[in-house]
Design an enzyme around this catalytic site. Structure first.
Site, PDB file in Angstrom:
ATOM      1  N   VAL A   1      39.696  34.891  28.418  1.00 34.41           N
ATOM      2  CA  VAL A   1      39.702  33.531  27.867  1.00 34.41           C
ATOM      3  C   VAL A   1      38.310  32.889  27.949  1.00 34.41           C
ATOM      4  O   VAL A   1      37.825  32.298  26.969  1.00 34.41           O
ATOM      5  CB  VAL A   1      40.758  32.652  28.584  1.00 34.41           C
ATOM      6  CG1 VAL A   1      40.703  31.221  28.071  1.00 34.41           C
ATOM      7  CG2 VAL A   1      42.152  33.245  28.390  1.00 34.41           C
TER       8      VAL A   1
ATOM      9  N   LYS B   1      33.920  35.465  39.963  1.00 30.81           N
ATOM     10  CA  LYS B   1      34.136  35.965  41.323  1.00 30.81           C
ATOM     11  C   LYS B   1      33.169  37.104  41.660  1.00 30.81           C
ATOM     12  O   LYS B   1      32.661  37.196  42.765  1.00 30.81           O
ATOM     13  CB  LYS B   1      35.579  36.456  41.449  1.00 30.81           C
ATOM     14  CG  LYS B   1      35.982  36.786  42.852  1.00 30.81           C
ATOM     15  CD  LYS B   1      37.463  37.070  42.924  1.00 30.81           C
ATOM     16  CE  LYS B   1      37.903  37.291  44.355  1.00 30.81           C
ATOM     17  NZ  LYS B   1      39.322  37.651  44.417  1.00 30.81           N
TER      18      LYS B   1
ATOM     19  N   GLY C   1      46.476  46.510  26.017  1.00 25.49           N
ATOM     20  CA  GLY C   1      45.895  45.322  26.665  1.00 25.49           C
ATOM     21  C   GLY C   1      46.800  44.101  26.601  1.00 25.49           C
ATOM     22  O   GLY C   1      46.401  43.001  26.964  1.00 25.49           O
TER      23      GLY C   1
ATOM     24  N   GLU D   1      49.358  43.398  31.809  1.00 29.02           N
ATOM     25  CA  GLU D   1      48.464  43.654  32.943  1.00 29.02           C
ATOM     26  C   GLU D   1      48.878  44.963  33.629  1.00 29.02           C
ATOM     27  O   GLU D   1      50.002  45.442  33.440  1.00 29.02           O
ATOM     28  CB  GLU D   1      48.642  42.542  33.983  1.00 29.02           C
ATOM     29  CG  GLU D   1      48.393  41.151  33.480  1.00 29.02           C
ATOM     30  CD  GLU D   1      46.925  40.821  33.387  1.00 29.02           C
ATOM     31  OE1 GLU D   1      46.160  41.332  34.215  1.00 29.02           O
ATOM     32  OE2 GLU D   1      46.551  40.076  32.474  1.00 29.02           O
TER      33      GLU D   1
ATOM     34  N   LYS E   1      55.571  28.209  32.004  1.00 23.24           N
ATOM     35  CA  LYS E   1      55.323  27.449  30.760  1.00 23.24           C
ATOM     36  C   LYS E   1      56.461  26.463  30.498  1.00 23.24           C
ATOM     37  O   LYS E   1      56.237  25.339  30.052  1.00 23.24           O
ATOM     38  CB  LYS E   1      55.171  28.414  29.588  1.00 23.24           C
ATOM     39  CG  LYS E   1      53.914  29.274  29.696  1.00 23.24           C
ATOM     40  CD  LYS E   1      53.965  30.440  28.725  1.00 23.24           C
ATOM     41  CE  LYS E   1      52.693  31.266  28.760  1.00 23.24           C
ATOM     42  NZ  LYS E   1      52.809  32.523  28.018  1.00 23.24           N
TER      43      LYS E   1
ATOM     44  N   GLY F   1      45.721  35.828  23.926  1.00 22.55           N
ATOM     45  CA  GLY F   1      44.536  36.450  23.338  1.00 22.55           C
ATOM     46  C   GLY F   1      43.324  35.549  23.497  1.00 22.55           C
ATOM     47  O   GLY F   1      43.451  34.330  23.649  1.00 22.55           O
TER      48      GLY F   1
HETATM   49  N1  LIG Z   1      44.558  36.146  28.453  1.00 22.93           N
HETATM   50  C1  LIG Z   1      45.288  35.331  27.709  1.00 22.93           C
HETATM   51  O1  LIG Z   1      45.619  35.636  26.554  1.00 22.93           O
HETATM   52  C2  LIG Z   1      45.727  34.005  28.254  1.00 22.93           C
HETATM   53  C3  LIG Z   1      46.456  33.123  27.433  1.00 22.93           C
HETATM   54  C4  LIG Z   1      46.808  31.863  27.920  1.00 22.93           C
HETATM   55  C5  LIG Z   1      46.474  31.509  29.220  1.00 22.93           C
HETATM   56  N2  LIG Z   1      45.803  32.405  30.010  1.00 22.93           N
HETATM   57  C6  LIG Z   1      45.462  31.994  31.376  1.00 22.93           C
HETATM   58  O2  LIG Z   1      44.044  31.886  31.456  1.00 22.93           O
HETATM   59  C7  LIG Z   1      43.597  32.274  32.741  1.00 22.93           C
HETATM   60  C8  LIG Z   1      42.551  33.376  32.603  1.00 22.93           C
HETATM   61  O3  LIG Z   1      43.131  34.498  31.979  1.00 22.93           O
HETATM   62  P1  LIG Z   1      42.243  35.748  31.528  1.00 22.93           P
HETATM   63  O4  LIG Z   1      43.135  36.622  30.750  1.00 22.93           O
HETATM   64  O5  LIG Z   1      40.968  35.281  30.929  1.00 22.93           O
HETATM   65  O6  LIG Z   1      41.963  36.420  32.950  1.00 22.93           O
HETATM   66  P2  LIG Z   1      40.863  37.544  33.305  1.00 22.93           P
HETATM   67  O7  LIG Z   1      40.409  38.243  32.080  1.00 22.93           O
HETATM   68  O8  LIG Z   1      41.433  38.312  34.427  1.00 22.93           O
HETATM   69  O9  LIG Z   1      39.622  36.669  33.836  1.00 22.93           O
HETATM   70  C9  LIG Z   1      39.719  35.918  34.992  1.00 22.93           C
HETATM   71  C10 LIG Z   1      38.361  35.356  35.339  1.00 22.93           C
HETATM   72  O10 LIG Z   1      38.486  34.532  36.482  1.00 22.93           O
HETATM   73  C11 LIG Z   1      37.445  34.849  37.389  1.00 22.93           C
HETATM   74  N3  LIG Z   1      37.890  34.592  38.749  1.00 22.93           N
HETATM   75  C12 LIG Z   1      38.925  35.134  39.423  1.00 22.93           C
HETATM   76  N4  LIG Z   1      38.991  34.641  40.675  1.00 22.93           N
HETATM   77  C13 LIG Z   1      37.955  33.781  40.789  1.00 22.93           C
HETATM   78  C14 LIG Z   1      37.458  32.984  41.829  1.00 22.93           C
HETATM   79  N5  LIG Z   1      38.016  32.993  43.057  1.00 22.93           N
HETATM   80  N6  LIG Z   1      36.370  32.213  41.591  1.00 22.93           N
HETATM   81  C15 LIG Z   1      35.768  32.215  40.378  1.00 22.93           C
HETATM   82  N7  LIG Z   1      36.188  32.978  39.345  1.00 22.93           N
HETATM   83  C16 LIG Z   1      37.266  33.739  39.560  1.00 22.93           C
HETATM   84  C17 LIG Z   1      37.173  36.327  37.201  1.00 22.93           C
HETATM   85  O11 LIG Z   1      35.882  36.609  37.679  1.00 22.93           O
HETATM   86  P3  LIG Z   1      35.217  38.080  37.577  1.00 22.93           P
HETATM   87  O12 LIG Z   1      35.010  38.307  36.103  1.00 22.93           O
HETATM   88  O13 LIG Z   1      33.950  37.963  38.295  1.00 22.93           O
HETATM   89  O14 LIG Z   1      36.199  39.029  38.195  1.00 22.93           O
HETATM   90  C18 LIG Z   1      37.322  36.442  35.680  1.00 22.93           C
HETATM   91  O15 LIG Z   1      36.099  36.165  35.048  1.00 22.93           O
HETATM   92  C19 LIG Z   1      44.848  32.680  33.531  1.00 22.93           C
HETATM   93  O16 LIG Z   1      45.266  31.616  34.316  1.00 22.93           O
HETATM   94  C20 LIG Z   1      45.858  32.998  32.435  1.00 22.93           C
HETATM   95  O17 LIG Z   1      47.192  32.772  32.855  1.00 22.93           O
HETATM   96  C21 LIG Z   1      45.427  33.623  29.552  1.00 22.93           C
END
Ligand SMILES: NC(=O)c1ccc[n+]([C@@H]2O[C@H](COP(=O)([O-])OP(=O)(O)OC[C@H]3O[C@@H](n4cnc5c(N)ncnc54)[C@H](OP(=O)(O)O)[C@@H]3O)[C@@H](O)[C@H]2O)c1
Length: 335
Positions: free
Chosen positions: A15, A46, A187, A190, A205, A302
């Site tokens: 995201v 992180k 993808g 998870e 949600k 996405g």
């Molecule tokens: N993916 C989707 O389609 C989607 C849709 C709607 C909502 N969301 C929500 O959006 C959020 C992010 O999803 P995502 O898919 O983008 O996740 P992701 O790809 O796993 O990315 C998570 C990011 O958060 C960072 N992070 C994790 N722990 C951290 C900490 N303690 N301090 C600072 N940064 C930290 C990670 O850092 P590193 O890169 O350094 O590991 C990574 O960059 C989630 O809450 C998810 O539920 C996602």
């Protein structure tokens, strides 16, 4: 507010990158329509080492304090996984007078009410469109365009992964574990798919929708939450022969002042508005007492659909800053 708006991104995964590259690919879009230039000045992650090859890696930090200590940062966009440290980071951001926008449904289902109260106290706005149904503008539609109607019921497919698995089980006649593996390879799921296939993601949600629509969430312990793990390809095939489909449906209803909610597999026939929602799509059926039934459907997850929801929130916040009166949507969102 000044002409240049500085923002921080918390999280730079799927995201966070979607937001960064949407802004980069359309640098003039917000300044043309709303009159503010946007600059990403900090990206908190992180693991520093994962981002070494990123073209703008001077923006990357693991030190959230630098965001809080920087008075020039107006808005914080958060896309971290899990309740913490996201909740602490956003609480601190609000207390420092920064607007916040989040995609984090797990955190917001648990702490949304506290954050909304805190934001009122500190006179900042919260955008949380991306927490529910990804790119579908359900939060702002309900918050802005359902002022006169009373919403009686919400019926929705809120998790693209489980909808994809159920679709593949029917169309390709696959057993659950093979369809799940396929979703992981693409993808959509998870490595640990528990949140999706056990219904927690849809549950969070749905609780956010309850908070938005009724100003309160149903009692969590009273919500029947069932996943899709026990559904067999044979059941799906048998229903298919009768022109019926099993869908993983989240529903929320107000009856006699009592809010009831469930997340579970439901057998529906072809007249149902969720029957044709296939693959990773999401859909939300809203029943208003005056308008009747409305269905919103589209990409529920996405990088770019989710970034789209967050950037639309960003535009609403900027508009409300520009117009001095607060945005009706966000005012409603502050419960
Ligand atoms: N993916 C989707 O389609 C989607 C849709 C709607 C909502 N969301 C929500 O959006 C959020 C992010 O999803 P995502 O898919 O983008 O996740 P992701 O790809 O796993 O990315 C998570 C990011 O958060 C960072 N992070 C994790 N722990 C951290 C900490 N303690 N301090 C600072 N940064 C930290 C990670 O850092 P590193 O890169 O350094 O590991 C990574 O960059 C989630 O809450 C998810 O539920 C996602």
């Amino acid at each position: 507010m000044k002409k240049k708006i500085k923002i921080a991104l918390l999280g730079f995964g799927t995201v966070g990158k979607g937001i960064y590259y949407s802004l980069k690919n359309h640098p003039k879009r917000i300044s043309k329509t709303i009159g503010f230039e946007i600059e990403v000045v900090s990206i908190v992650v992180k693991h520093l080492e994962k981002h070494q090859d990123f073209e703008d890696n001077k923006l990357i930090t693991t030190d959230f304090e630098t965001v809080i200590q920087n008075p020039e940062i107006d808005i914080v966009l958060e896309a971290i996984v899990g309740k913490e440290p996201a909740f602490s980071y956003l609480s601190q951001s609000i207390k420092a007078g920064k607007h916040i926008i989040t995609a984090n449904k797990e955190m917001f289902a648990h702490h949304g009410e506290e954050l909304l109260e805190l934001s009122q106290k500190h006179d900042v706005n919260i955008g949380f469109e991306a927490t529910t149904a990804g790119g579908i503008p359900v939060i702002n539609t309900i918050g802005k365009l359902f002022q006169f109607n009373e919403i009686k019921k919400i019926t929705a497919i809120l998790n693209g992964t489980s909808n994809y698995i159920l679709t593949q089980m029917r169309v390709q006649k696959l057993p659950f574990n093979i369809a799940l593996k396929q979703a992981q390879e693409l993808g959509y799921a998870e490595a640990d798919p528990t949140n999706d296939i056990e219904g927690y993601d849809s549950f969070y949600k749905l609780m956010i929708l309850g908070q938005l629509i009724y100003g309160k969430q149903p009692d969590w312990s009273s919500v029947n939450r069932e996943g899709i793990v026990n559904i067999t390809a044979k059941e799906i095939e048998d229903y298919n022969l009768e022109d019926k489909r099993i869908k993983h449906i989240a529903s929320l209803e107000l009856q006699d002042n009592t809010l009831t909610a469930s997340v579970k597999p439901v057998v529906i026939s072809s007249e149902h508005p969720l029957y044709s929602i296939e693959g990773v799509e999401n859909a939300v059926v809203i029943e208003g007492d005056v308008v009747g039934q409305i269905t919103l459907s589209g990409p529920g997850a996405g990088a770019f659909p989710t970034a789209s929801a967050m950037l639309e929130d960003l535009c609403l916040i900027l508009q409300s800053e520009r117009s001095t009166t607060s945005s009706p949507i966000l005012a409603k969102a502050i419960l």
